[in-house]
Write a protein that holds these residues in place. Structure first.
Motif, short mmCIF file in Angstrom:
data_model
loop_
_atom_site.label_atom_id
_atom_site.label_comp_id
_atom_site.label_asym_id
_atom_site.label_seq_id
_atom_site.Cartn_x
_atom_site.Cartn_y
_atom_site.Cartn_z
N GLY A 1 0.79 -0.93 0.14
CA GLY A 1 0.33 0.16 0.23
C GLY A 1 0.77 1.53 0.15
N PHE A 2 -0.08 2.56 -0.47
CA PHE A 2 0.67 3.61 -0.31
C PHE A 2 1.44 4.02 0.75
N ASN A 3 1.72 3.42 2.07
CA ASN A 3 2.48 4.36 3.52
C ASN A 3 3.55 2.92 3.05
N ASP A 4 3.01 1.75 2.90
CA ASP A 4 4.54 1.30 2.61
C ASP A 4 5.33 1.56 1.63
N ASP B 1 6.83 5.20 3.17
CA ASP B 1 8.01 4.78 4.21
C ASP B 1 8.80 3.99 3.66
N ALA C 1 -5.28 7.21 -1.10
CA ALA C 1 -3.75 7.01 -0.28
C ALA C 1 -4.49 7.30 1.16
N SER D 1 -7.52 4.79 2.20
CA SER D 1 -7.77 2.98 2.16
C SER D 1 -6.86 2.59 1.58
N ASP D 2 -5.51 2.70 1.46
CA ASP D 2 -3.86 2.18 1.63
C ASP D 2 -4.23 2.45 0.55
N THR D 3 -3.96 3.14 -1.09
CA THR D 3 -4.24 2.52 -2.17
C THR D 3 -2.58 2.01 -2.15
N LYS D 4 -2.67 1.58 -3.47
CA LYS D 4 -1.03 0.67 -4.10
C LYS D 4 0.07 1.54 -4.76
#
Length: 454
Positions: A67-70, A73, A435, A438-441
């Motif tokens: 996901g976006f956060n990963d 990060d 993002a 829903s933490d999109t990819k």
């Protein structure tokens, strides 16, 4: 430890600064050079007699796993990518627009633009194979061997090139309420650097535990191709950014048509429909360190005594395709089948794009857009792209626009973003809303400035 298949991960810092580039603004009712890059027939619809583009930067990173956060990060991203079961796809795609100019002259319109591309991709990499090569220092205790049999081509690819486009369009039919036009853009291509590592039809057994880190009983068809800076190293962003423009060595073309249904007494349209086929062409890499060779891989390669397995720990600190190629040759696992140190041709990502911008009520428009690739991403001489379908509602006024683009992307799935234009300045993201919710990819961003002169 440097990891040869993670060239994309070394670009993490660039991701957060920016697969539909410039989504929303490239179908703006205020028609400029960005619309022309989407469809050359839009030259006939320029909002001003003269149009100038100063700059634009658009960058997208997308994948089908994390996901976006990963992504932002960047911690342990390689572990997360290769811990699933489905093939890994990861893209970094940047477009940099330089100076451009366009003008209308009676029924004819003319323009030119400059552009640079930076693309890096992991395509359909088996997660067990990728995890074994990249994370061989992280073994499970007593892990069982994994047998792999893939009938597709797994690719690591990086490409940079520059482009100068010369466009012309003409009104073919016009009344007070209707207009039909056609256009073409001829592109001069300036290839910079290239790297491709393709492994097709791979079968083999991987063991990755505390006592053994090996690949055994393996066969595959392998392609190594490289040119320019990416031949020596591909783990630093500078390897890409300092070699975008090379010498002239390729040509391509875009073809488009456009139809407008307009209000009789107003400049604005009720419906704007267009279709184009873009990037029809190829370029030839001619660097002094060129190499494009196909090999037959066998582990072990008989007759005995030969090395019976590939020790995965030998990939530690490798940072170039040349080093991987040399390692496998020295181990006796590669036999050349064709190719050599010669110029080689690479195909651009040819796509069909179509759109309809519909006036729903005063100042409110709805844009439907699709991009469909016309080439096979699995071919070693093919630059990669992806399919996209999007819907963009927008509020459009003379000096500003607000819009939100929602898309279904082949790689990253559903994305939703937001953008705005204030006079000639614009910025936006196609994924910022999903993002946050829903933490999109996907992570992307674009910014630029263009203006018109009456």
């Amino acid at each position: 430890m440097k990891k040869p298949l993670l060239l994309l991960l070394s670009l993490q810092f660039f991701v957060v600064s920016a697969q539909d580039h410039l989504s929303g603004i490239n179908t703006s009712k205020r028609i400029g050079l960005l619309n022309v890059s989407n469809n050359p027939a839009e030259l006939s619809n320029l909002s001003s007699k003269y149009e100038v583009n100063l700059f634009s930067v658009s960058t997208i990173v997308s994948n089908n796993i994390v996901g976006f956060n990963d992504i932002v990060d960047g911690e342990n991203l390689e572990d997360l990518l290769f811990k699933g079961e489905k093939p890994v796809n990861f893209r970094l795609d940047s477009e940099i627009y330089g100076p451009g100019f366009a003008m209308r002259l009676k029924k004819w319109s003319f323009g030119f633009n400059t552009k640079g591309y930076i693309k890096a991709s992991v395509v359909d990499v088996n997660p067990s194979l990728g995890d074994a090569i990249l994370n061989q220092a992280i073994q499970s205790i007593g892990g069982e061997p994994t047998k792999i049999k893939n009938d597709y081509n797994q690719r690591l690819n990086g490409t940079t090139w520059g482009e100068v486009g010369l466009s012309v369009a003409r009104n073919l039919y016009a009344t007070d309420t209707k207009k039909f036009s056609a256009g073409v853009t001829l592109k001069l291509l300036f290839p910079g650097s290239y790297a491709n590592f393709g492994v097709s039809q791979f079968t083999g057994t991987i063991t990755n535990n505390t006592t053994e880190q090996t690949i055994r009983n393996a066969t595959a068809n392998v392609n190594f191709a490289y040119s320019g800076n990416l031949a020596n190293s591909f783990v630093d962003f500078s390897d890409y950014s300092k070699s975008v423009f090379g010498g002239l060595s390729g040509y391509a073309a875009d073809f488009g048509i456009n139809y407008q249904w307009k209000n009789k007494d107003k400049e604005e349209y009720k419906l704007n429909i267009g279709a184009a086929v873009k990037n029809i062409g190829s370029m030839t890499f001619k660097s002094d360190n060129n190499s494009s060779i196909n090999y037959d891989l066998k582990i072990p390669r008989l007759p005995l005594p030969n090395t019976q397995f590939l020790d995965l720990n030998k990939f530690t600190n490798i940072e170039s395709l040349q080093e991987i190629e040399k390692l496998l040759i020295n181990e006796g696992f590669l036999t050349k089948t064709d190719g050599g140190n010669a110029n080689f041709k690479v195909n651009l990502p040819t796509v069909f794009s179509g759109y309809a911008d519909i006036k729903v009520i005063s100042k409110f428009y709805l844009t439907l857009y699709t991009q469909q690739k016309l080439n096979d991403n699995g071919k070693n001489d093919q630059i990669i792209t992806q399919n996209v379908v999007s819907v963009t509602p927008r509020f459009s006024f003379k000096n500003y626009e607000l819009f939100s683009s929602w898309a279904d992307n082949e790689i990253s799935g559903t994305t939703g973003g937001f953008g705005l234009r204030i006079c000639g300045f614009y910025l936006g993201s196609s994924s910022i809303l999903t993002a946050l919710t829903s933490d999109t990819k996907q992570a992307d961003f674009y910014i630029g400035f263009q203006y018109g002169l009456r």
